[in-house]
Design an enzyme around this catalytic site. Structure first.
Site, PDB file in Angstrom:
ATOM      1  N   TRP A  56      19.868  32.524 -49.736  1.00 31.92           N
ATOM      2  CA  TRP A  56      20.385  33.366 -50.834  1.00 31.92           C
ATOM      3  C   TRP A  56      20.992  32.518 -51.950  1.00 31.92           C
ATOM      4  O   TRP A  56      21.572  33.040 -52.902  1.00 31.92           O
ATOM      5  CB  TRP A  56      21.402  34.398 -50.304  1.00 31.92           C
ATOM      6  CG  TRP A  56      22.711  33.805 -49.833  1.00 31.92           C
ATOM      7  CD1 TRP A  56      23.888  33.767 -50.524  1.00 31.92           C
ATOM      8  CD2 TRP A  56      22.975  33.155 -48.585  1.00 31.92           C
ATOM      9  NE1 TRP A  56      24.855  33.125 -49.794  1.00 31.92           N
ATOM     10  CE2 TRP A  56      24.332  32.748 -48.599  1.00 31.92           C
ATOM     11  CE3 TRP A  56      22.211  32.883 -47.449  1.00 31.92           C
ATOM     12  CZ2 TRP A  56      24.917  32.073 -47.515  1.00 31.92           C
ATOM     13  CZ3 TRP A  56      22.794  32.212 -46.376  1.00 31.92           C
ATOM     14  CH2 TRP A  56      24.124  31.818 -46.421  1.00 31.92           C
ATOM     15  N   THR A  99      21.406  26.606 -34.569  1.00 36.50           N
ATOM     16  CA  THR A  99      22.407  26.027 -35.474  1.00 36.50           C
ATOM     17  C   THR A  99      21.938  24.651 -35.935  1.00 36.50           C
ATOM     18  O   THR A  99      21.995  24.323 -37.123  1.00 36.50           O
ATOM     19  CB  THR A  99      23.772  25.934 -34.772  1.00 36.50           C
ATOM     20  OG1 THR A  99      24.142  27.245 -34.333  1.00 36.50           O
ATOM     21  CG2 THR A  99      24.841  25.394 -35.711  1.00 36.50           C
ATOM     22  N   HIS A 116      20.830  27.336 -48.531  1.00 41.76           N
ATOM     23  CA  HIS A 116      20.814  28.664 -47.927  1.00 41.76           C
ATOM     24  C   HIS A 116      19.853  29.553 -48.712  1.00 41.76           C
ATOM     25  O   HIS A 116      19.752  29.436 -49.938  1.00 41.76           O
ATOM     26  CB  HIS A 116      22.219  29.285 -47.948  1.00 41.76           C
ATOM     27  CG  HIS A 116      23.134  28.679 -46.932  1.00 41.76           C
ATOM     28  ND1 HIS A 116      24.452  28.414 -47.200  1.00 41.76           N
ATOM     29  CD2 HIS A 116      22.913  28.303 -45.653  1.00 41.76           C
ATOM     30  CE1 HIS A 116      25.018  27.889 -46.114  1.00 41.76           C
ATOM     31  NE2 HIS A 116      24.097  27.810 -45.165  1.00 41.76           N
ATOM     32  N   HIS A 150      19.008  24.898 -38.397  1.00 39.27           N
ATOM     33  CA  HIS A 150      19.541  25.264 -39.714  1.00 39.27           C
ATOM     34  C   HIS A 150      20.192  24.051 -40.398  1.00 39.27           C
ATOM     35  O   HIS A 150      19.901  23.752 -41.561  1.00 39.27           O
ATOM     36  CB  HIS A 150      20.554  26.401 -39.492  1.00 39.27           C
ATOM     37  CG  HIS A 150      21.321  26.833 -40.700  1.00 39.27           C
ATOM     38  ND1 HIS A 150      21.056  28.011 -41.364  1.00 39.27           N
ATOM     39  CD2 HIS A 150      22.367  26.273 -41.358  1.00 39.27           C
ATOM     40  CE1 HIS A 150      21.901  28.144 -42.374  1.00 39.27           C
ATOM     41  NE2 HIS A 150      22.711  27.108 -42.396  1.00 39.27           N
ATOM     42  N   GLU A 151      21.045  23.360 -39.674  1.00 37.43           N
ATOM     43  CA  GLU A 151      21.774  22.237 -40.292  1.00 37.43           C
ATOM     44  C   GLU A 151      20.830  21.091 -40.655  1.00 37.43           C
ATOM     45  O   GLU A 151      21.019  20.418 -41.664  1.00 37.43           O
ATOM     46  CB  GLU A 151      22.899  21.749 -39.376  1.00 37.43           C
ATOM     47  CG  GLU A 151      24.002  22.782 -39.108  1.00 37.43           C
ATOM     48  CD  GLU A 151      24.664  23.331 -40.369  1.00 37.43           C
ATOM     49  OE1 GLU A 151      24.617  22.654 -41.416  1.00 37.43           O
ATOM     50  OE2 GLU A 151      25.196  24.454 -40.307  1.00 37.43           O
ATOM     51  N   GLY A 208      28.890  24.333 -37.516  1.00 34.59           N
ATOM     52  CA  GLY A 208      28.242  23.093 -37.904  1.00 34.59           C
ATOM     53  C   GLY A 208      28.207  22.901 -39.406  1.00 34.59           C
ATOM     54  O   GLY A 208      28.486  23.825 -40.166  1.00 34.59           O
ATOM     55  N   ASP A 236      20.634  33.548 -33.505  1.00 33.10           N
ATOM     56  CA  ASP A 236      19.587  32.614 -33.066  1.00 33.10           C
ATOM     57  C   ASP A 236      18.303  33.341 -32.655  1.00 33.10           C
ATOM     58  O   ASP A 236      17.194  32.881 -32.949  1.00 33.10           O
ATOM     59  CB  ASP A 236      20.081  31.793 -31.868  1.00 33.10           C
ATOM     60  CG  ASP A 236      20.896  30.585 -32.317  1.00 33.10           C
ATOM     61  OD1 ASP A 236      21.294  30.540 -33.492  1.00 33.10           O
ATOM     62  OD2 ASP A 236      21.131  29.697 -31.478  1.00 33.10           O
TER      63      ASP A 236
HETATM   64 ZN    ZN Z   1      24.096  26.493 -43.705  1.00 36.97          ZN
END
Ligand code: ZN
Ligand code: CA
Length: 413
Positions: A228, A213, A226, A216-217, A177, A278
């Site tokens: 990091w 997913t 992100h 997150h998106e 994604g 997940d």
């Molecule tokens: Zn990402």
């Protein structure tokens, strides 16, 4: 640029297969342009703008564009709904696995007070289910953003001031994604997710079967980076996510400390904006909550959503638009049992798809005169039949009996 993307995709496809792939960083570098000019993001429907109020629950109407080239990609309504449910748990901290947040991070876990509905009113004011299904000639989308345009085999975005557009489609390589950050081209604004990682029911795969997913998106779509910072000990701009060396994948155990950790608690690898499995990600932080909610403030790119009424079906009128105006070819049924390889060298694998079971069924191999050469009872959904004793030639493999018998022609090399 296109070639570069393809090279990246190819490199990705040789990585460890069990690893999460989010194409956000790559997408943003090569495809994303912040658009300051253009449409006024503040006035969809002419409803006067307002600011967010503290802790109000913000509800985002979602339209799902299901783009399918085969039956497997045409995911069920139940699978789509399961994704909406996951989002409403994760963004409201109602996910039961928040219990797995390590004690030292528990006070940082946040209820973002953001919710999602399948749109009930379409851009023309008609009732809708919020799920659009469109057949595409493309078995897989090779180029980023093609899925967002009907002219390129995709489906056009609904007004991105009123709707979060989510395109569910197969992408080349292992990309699961990507998202557009706030403030970009309104015709491309939204999130793209592969059908096999969308939702937590139906055809979802392996380590990415809990709908994270999309969580997150959508975090990216609401301005999160992100964890990091996409750099060695990089910065995500969020005060309460600890500095971390790089991304994590799989399912780490606490604590995960590196040379750039600020203390012994190490990485917040269970954050939705890391790349862990997940089942092993379960929180947004308070800082991330503030960052996401700031996008809805007066003058900010997502402010228009405070005035979107598209979750309220009682405001729709007229008849719903027919599901799809493209010719829908008869969808080919997926073979419930597959065999490979064919031609065969030493053995052939028989595999059942979905609910089809092979267990207890008899597999018989005949030669071209009808003589039984081999016979075995299958013990699992995936079984191996040895062919190494047979001479080169053509054989018939029959599995099971009567009406649901499957017959295959095998070539032995
Ligand atoms: Zn990402
Ligand atoms: Ca941070």
């Amino acid at each position: 640029m296109r070639l570069y993307l393809i090279i990246i995709f190819i490199l990705n496809s040789f990585c460890i297969s069990a690893q999460r792939v989010c194409d956000m960083d790559n997408y943003e570098k090569h495809n994303f342009q912040l658009q300051v000019a253009g449409r006024d993001p503040q006035s969809p429907d002419g409803i006067p703008p307002r600011d967010t109020s503290v802790n109000e629950i913000i509800t985002i109407p979602v339209v799902i564009h299901v783009l399918f080239n085969n039956e497997a990609q045409n995911i069920s309504d139940a699978q789509v709904l399961s994704q909406i449910d996951v989002l409403n748990r994760d963004f409201r901290m109602l996910n039961t696995d928040k219990a797995d947040v390590p004690a030292v991070f528990k006070s940082r876990a946040a209820d973002a007070r953001i919710m999602f509905c399948l749109a009930q009113v379409d851009p023309e004011g008609r009732p809708t289910t919020g799920i659009l299904r469109r057949y595409t000639k493309l078995p897989v989308f090779m180029v980023a953003d093609d899925m967002k345009f009907k002219s390129k085999g995709g489906s056009d975005a609904w007004d991105s001031r009123n709707y979060l557009n989510i395109w569910v489609c197969a992408m080349f390589g292992r990309t699961m994604g990507y998202a557009t950050p706030p403030g970009g081209d309104p015709l491309k604004d939204g999130v793209v997710i592969s059908p096999d990682v969308f939702g937590d029911k139906g055809r979802v795969r392996g380590d990415f079967n809990k709908g994270r997913t999309a969580t997150h998106e959508i975090g990216h779509w609401l301005g999160l980076r992100h964890i990091w910072g996409d750099d060695d000990c990089g910065d995500d701009g969020i005060w309460d996510t600890p500095k971390q060396m790089s991304y994590n994948f799989g399912c780490p155990t606490f604590p995960r400390v590196s040379y750039c950790s600020v203390d012994n608690n190490g990485d917040m690898y269970m954050n939705f904006m890391d790349l862990t499995n997940d089942a092993c990600m379960n929180m947004f932080s308070n800082g991330q909550k503030s960052k996401m909610r700031s996008q809805f403030a007066l003058g900010k790119p997502r402010n228009s959503f405070l005035r979107s009424y598209r979750c309220d079906g009682s405001l729709a009128s007229g008849a719903p638009l027919p599901q799809d105006t493209l010719p829908l070819p008869a969808v080919k049924k997926v073979d419930p049992v597959s065999i490979f390889p064919n031609p065969v060298l030493t053995e052939v694998t028989v595999q059942a798809k979905e609910d089809e079971t092979l267990i207890g069924k008899t597999a018989v191999v005949y030669n071209n005169t009808g003589t039984v050469m081999l016979s075995c009872v299958l013990q699992s959904k995936k079984a191996v039949i040895p062919m190494n004793k047979l001479l080169p030639g053509i054989y018939i493999l029959k599995i099971g009996a009567a009406a649901d018998q499957k017959v295959f022609k095998l070539v032995k090399m």
